[in-house]
Design a protein around this motif. Structure first.
Motif, short mmCIF file in Angstrom:
data_model
loop_
_atom_site.label_atom_id
_atom_site.label_comp_id
_atom_site.label_asym_id
_atom_site.label_seq_id
_atom_site.Cartn_x
_atom_site.Cartn_y
_atom_site.Cartn_z
N PRO A 131 0.79 -1.23 0.00
CA PRO A 131 0.00 0.00 0.00
C PRO A 131 0.83 1.30 0.00
O PRO A 131 0.27 2.38 -0.06
CB PRO A 131 -0.77 -0.11 1.31
N TYR A 132 2.16 1.19 0.04
CA TYR A 132 2.97 2.39 0.12
C TYR A 132 3.49 2.84 -1.23
O TYR A 132 4.12 3.88 -1.34
CB TYR A 132 4.14 2.17 1.11
N HIS A 133 3.26 2.03 -2.27
CA HIS A 133 3.56 2.41 -3.66
C HIS A 133 5.03 2.76 -3.90
O HIS A 133 5.36 3.66 -4.67
CB HIS A 133 2.67 3.59 -4.08
N GLN A 134 5.93 2.00 -3.27
CA GLN A 134 7.36 2.25 -3.52
C GLN A 134 7.74 1.98 -4.97
O GLN A 134 8.68 2.57 -5.48
CB GLN A 134 8.23 1.39 -2.58
N GLY A 135 6.99 1.08 -5.61
CA GLY A 135 7.28 0.79 -7.01
C GLY A 135 6.80 1.90 -7.93
O GLY A 135 7.57 2.46 -8.70
N SER A 136 5.51 2.23 -7.85
CA SER A 136 4.95 3.22 -8.77
C SER A 136 5.46 4.62 -8.50
O SER A 136 5.50 5.46 -9.42
CB SER A 136 3.41 3.20 -8.70
N ARG A 137 5.87 4.93 -7.28
CA ARG A 137 6.40 6.26 -6.98
C ARG A 137 7.91 6.35 -7.17
O ARG A 137 8.42 7.29 -7.77
CB ARG A 137 6.08 6.65 -5.53
N LEU A 138 8.64 5.35 -6.63
CA LEU A 138 10.09 5.48 -6.52
C LEU A 138 10.85 4.72 -7.60
O LEU A 138 11.73 5.27 -8.26
CB LEU A 138 10.54 5.01 -5.13
N THR A 139 10.51 3.43 -7.78
CA THR A 139 11.19 2.66 -8.84
C THR A 139 10.89 3.26 -10.21
O THR A 139 11.78 3.36 -11.06
CB THR A 139 10.76 1.18 -8.78
N ALA A 140 9.65 3.68 -10.40
CA ALA A 140 9.30 4.31 -11.67
C ALA A 140 10.16 5.54 -11.93
O ALA A 140 10.68 5.75 -13.04
CB ALA A 140 7.82 4.71 -11.66
N LEU A 141 10.34 6.37 -10.90
CA LEU A 141 11.15 7.58 -11.03
C LEU A 141 12.60 7.25 -11.32
O LEU A 141 13.24 7.87 -12.18
CB LEU A 141 11.04 8.41 -9.76
N GLU A 142 13.15 6.23 -10.63
CA GLU A 142 14.55 5.86 -10.85
C GLU A 142 14.76 5.33 -12.27
O GLU A 142 15.74 5.68 -12.94
CB GLU A 142 14.99 4.83 -9.82
#
Length: 385
Positions: free
Chosen positions: A213-224
């Motif tokens: 539920p913290y969206h580390q993928g869609s927020r952070l991995t996507a950005l990287e």
């Protein structure tokens, strides 16, 4: 250029507030141990190696400033006062996120340096200097080891693909959560392996889950991945099975917050689901993590403490207001919205799950790659620890 989670200049420490990414890049100065604890606990900074680095750097900065203070704090007047004071600070930092073993490993290293200095009869200032050096080394060593393990893991995967008679020139690799520069001091672990494949022109496409539920993928991995210009596709966590059914995926690579002696691995919740599906589709499942993530003191995953996050976190989503609206400073307006009924009471919100060693194909550290012996359900990690 890769993103960074921590910036330092002398005793000044700044972290990027990952709660505001990807729409706002805001660096927060960390001046005290209490601020570091809050940043780790609230997940303004996250990723097992990164939080260990922040804890170690904050202790080093705290001691460096104390040595320059006039008058010096009383706890710096003798080893007998320094010892309990620093021990209490390290214990406090460890409570911020207990599942991530790197944080415990960093605090134990600093405690060992503290005890050694006291036993050797050094004065308080000399012990403080030793702790400052050790704290900064904990951070500095992270980038080089990440590059080593990424190469180890990437080359191992290439050989596995070759052994199956397939071309390793156009690999599709899926990952979970965020394990890149934002989760480490640089380059990354599992995302580092993907970056290595991209740099060596072996990668066709990276796939990554939203990691709710913290969206580390869609927020952070996507950005990287966008920053590194790596071809990538996002999928919802519930789409992993469909991805495996309809696409040629050569591997799943994930990081780890703690690895037990037999290879059972705690990682972002949803990793176990991906491992089960990868096993069903005969896709190699690779764990990439530094030696400091391996906890030889626990036999298997049943002894790994699983952090239960506040229920409210699973009910809220934060992001940029859409259509985009800029504030007076020209920054995208952000908002937090509730996506559940207001009176919902039952919420299950573990931050991690444990993937059994039997579902893992290989565990990679900076010292090499471990695989299971024929017929074994667990790993012998002695060669990579």
């Amino acid at each position: 250029m890769a993103l960074t989670s921590i910036k330092t200049s002398g005793d000044k420490i700044e972290i990027v507030n990952q709660l505001l990414l990807p729409h706002t890049t805001e660096f927060i100065e960390i001046d005290t141990i209490e601020q570091a604890h809050d940043a780790i606990k609230s997940m303004k900074i996250r990723g097992a190696p990164a939080i260990a680095s922040l804890a170690a750097l904050t202790v080093a900065s705290h001691l460096s400033r104390a040595l320059q203070a006039d008058p010096a704090p009383e706890w710096l007047s003798s080893p007998q006062l320094l010892d309990p004071y620093i021990t209490a600070q390290l214990d406090f930092l460890y409570t911020a996120r207990p599942t991530a073993v790197n944080l415990g490993a960093a605090t134990r290293r600093l405690k060992h340096t503290l005890r050694t200095g006291v036993e050797q009869g050094k004065d308080a200032s000399a012990i403080a200097q030793d702790l400052i050096q050790e704290g900064r080394e904990i951070d500095a060593e992270d980038v080089s080891r990440n590059k080593r393990m990424s190469k180890w893991g990437g080359e191992w995967l290439i050989e596995q693909v070759k052994a199956k008679g397939k071309s390793p020139e156009s690999l599709n690799v899926m990952t979970v959560c965020n394990t890149g520069s934002l989760a480490t001091s640089g380059y990354g672990t599992a995302l580092g392996l993907i970056t290595y494949l991209h740099e060596t022109r072996k990668l066709s496409r990276a796939f990554f889950t939203q990691s709710t539920p913290y969206h580390q993928g869609s927020r952070l991995t996507a950005l990287e991945l966008l920053t590194l210009k790596i071809p990538a596709t996002m999928l919802c966590d519930s789409m992993v099975g469909s991805l495996f059914q309809h696409n040629d995926i050569h591997a799943v690579v994930v990081g780890a917050d703690r690895i037990a002696r037999n290879g059972d691995t705690a990682n972002k919740v949803g990793t176990y689901n991906a491992a089960v599906l990868a096993s069903r589709h005969n896709i190699p499942f690779i764990v990439v993590a530094p030696v400091s993530t391996v906890d030889l003191d626990i036999a298997d995953g049943t002894a790994i403490p699983i952090e239960q996050r506040p229920a409210l976190e699973a009910r809220l989503v934060r992001g940029a207001v859409y259509p985009f609206t800029l504030n007076a400073q020209g920054v995208k307006e952000q908002a937090t919205v509730m996506v559940t009924p207001e009176d919902l009471e039952g919420v299950y919100n573990p931050s991690f799950d444990v993937t059994p060693a039997e579902l893992i194909s290989a565990i990679v550290t900076e010292k090499g790659v471990a695989v299971k012996a024929d017929g074994a359900s667990g790993f012998d990690l002695s060669s990579i620890v």
